[in-house]
Design a protein around this motif. Sequence first.
Motif, short mmCIF file in Angstrom:
data_model
loop_
_atom_site.label_atom_id
_atom_site.label_comp_id
_atom_site.label_asym_id
_atom_site.label_seq_id
_atom_site.Cartn_x
_atom_site.Cartn_y
_atom_site.Cartn_z
N GLY A 136 0.94 -1.28 0.08
CA GLY A 136 -0.01 0.11 -0.06
C GLY A 136 0.86 1.32 0.08
N TYR A 137 1.97 1.41 0.83
CA TYR A 137 2.86 2.29 0.72
C TYR A 137 3.33 2.69 -0.29
N LEU A 138 4.06 1.48 -0.98
CA LEU A 138 4.83 1.78 -2.21
C LEU A 138 3.86 2.06 -3.39
N LEU A 139 2.59 1.38 -3.50
CA LEU A 139 1.60 2.14 -4.46
C LEU A 139 1.14 3.37 -4.46
N LEU A 140 1.04 4.00 -3.25
CA LEU A 140 0.94 5.43 -2.79
C LEU A 140 2.17 6.28 -3.27
N SER A 141 3.22 5.89 -3.08
CA SER A 141 4.56 6.48 -3.60
C SER A 141 4.53 6.52 -4.97
N ILE A 142 4.26 5.35 -5.71
CA ILE A 142 4.25 5.44 -7.18
C ILE A 142 3.43 6.23 -7.94
N HIS A 143 2.04 6.48 -7.10
CA HIS A 143 1.03 7.54 -7.53
C HIS A 143 1.80 9.10 -7.39
N ALA A 144 2.40 9.20 -6.28
CA ALA A 144 3.05 10.48 -5.92
C ALA A 144 4.16 10.84 -7.17
N PHE A 145 5.08 9.79 -7.38
CA PHE A 145 6.11 10.09 -8.40
C PHE A 145 5.33 10.18 -9.70
N LEU A 146 4.35 9.59 -9.97
CA LEU A 146 3.76 9.70 -11.57
C LEU A 146 3.18 10.99 -11.41
N SER A 147 2.57 11.45 -10.39
CA SER A 147 1.82 12.80 -10.53
C SER A 147 2.92 13.87 -10.51
N ALA A 148 3.96 13.73 -9.82
CA ALA A 148 5.23 14.67 -9.99
C ALA A 148 5.41 14.77 -11.68
N ARG A 149 5.46 13.51 -12.28
CA ARG A 149 5.93 13.61 -13.88
C ARG A 149 4.91 14.34 -14.68
N VAL A 150 3.51 13.79 -14.46
CA VAL A 150 2.71 14.49 -15.42
C VAL A 150 2.20 15.60 -14.97
N LEU A 151 1.92 16.04 -13.57
CA LEU A 151 1.28 17.21 -13.39
C LEU A 151 2.12 18.41 -12.75
N GLY A 152 3.41 17.84 -12.35
CA GLY A 152 4.33 18.74 -11.67
C GLY A 152 3.89 19.04 -10.28
N GLU A 153 3.22 18.41 -9.77
CA GLU A 153 2.74 18.28 -8.41
C GLU A 153 3.35 16.93 -7.41
N PHE A 154 4.06 17.33 -6.39
CA PHE A 154 4.51 16.34 -5.82
C PHE A 154 3.73 16.22 -4.26
N LYS A 155 2.88 15.24 -4.11
CA LYS A 155 1.82 15.28 -3.03
C LYS A 155 2.81 14.34 -1.97
N LEU A 156 2.50 15.26 -0.77
CA LEU A 156 3.42 14.66 0.55
C LEU A 156 2.43 14.21 1.40
N SER A 157 0.94 14.27 1.34
CA SER A 157 0.08 13.84 2.25
C SER A 157 -1.16 13.34 1.66
N TYR A 158 -1.85 12.56 2.42
CA TYR A 158 -3.14 12.12 1.93
C TYR A 158 -4.24 11.91 3.35
N LEU A 159 -5.31 12.30 3.06
CA LEU A 159 -6.11 12.38 4.35
C LEU A 159 -5.64 13.16 5.34
N SER A 160 -5.20 14.23 5.13
CA SER A 160 -4.49 15.15 6.06
C SER A 160 -3.28 14.61 7.08
N ALA A 161 -2.87 13.44 6.54
CA ALA A 161 -1.64 12.59 7.20
C ALA A 161 -0.66 12.54 6.12
N GLY A 162 0.70 12.82 6.87
CA GLY A 162 1.84 12.67 5.89
C GLY A 162 2.83 11.43 6.97
N PRO A 163 4.22 11.41 6.20
CA PRO A 163 5.16 10.53 6.64
C PRO A 163 5.29 10.80 8.41
N THR A 164 5.23 12.04 8.80
CA THR A 164 5.45 12.53 10.38
C THR A 164 4.17 11.75 11.11
#
Length: 231
Positions: A136-164
């Motif tokens: 699950g974590y790696l799939l969501l990481s893949i989504h973040a990396f793909l979004s960075a490539r196609v949208l120029g947006e790097f999403k660091l949090s989901y559902l108001s929660a991030g790595p911290t």
Amino acid sequence: MTVLSQPPKALSRIQQNWLAAKERRLLNWLCAHMPAQVTPDVLTATGMVGAVMIFAGYAASNADPAWLLIAIIGYVVQWFGDSMDGSLARFRQIERPSYGYFIDHSCDGLATLLILAGIGLSPYVTMDVALIALAGYLLLSIHAFLSARVLGEFKLSYLSAGPTELRIMLIALTVMMMMLGAGPGLFGVWSGFDLFVGGVGSILILLFVGQTWVTGQRLAQIDGETLDAKN
């Protein structure tokens, strides 16, 4: 002949987790007081040391639950190194965008593997459940990396929660492991810790599916408007 690639475009960092503002103030203070000999690479290595400590603490808890204290300390060390390396580079204006992006996220992937493999090797969570969380974590990481490539947006949090926030949850889980011990498990198979880790992993997988749908629809609209403009 060697062809040098162009530097990557600056990414728009999207961080909307609960602790983002307070964490940023703390990181800025730490950056301002960091000794000159401490470099972003040193901090990246420190984060990996923390991940190894987490792995060792969980694995050694088979012999004695007191080893879980090493895992808890490891989470703090890993947060410090992982959160500070990029922050210090930006603070000192010594960013290396291509190198930093590649090394930082490569280490993130390895650290996540070490953490969840350690959890799976502990007597509290079965390895198959830990692997669901890892997927699950790696799939969501893949989504973040793909979004960075196609949208120029790097999403660091989901559902108001991030790595911290995730690290805080795992520290709390580890404290509960020390307090409650390894139980017999539901139906003799899954413990409460299994259900928690598996539940979090399932949520991450569902988030990946949902975010993929939303981003796909957004990209379809963008590409459609581009085609209309050409015609």
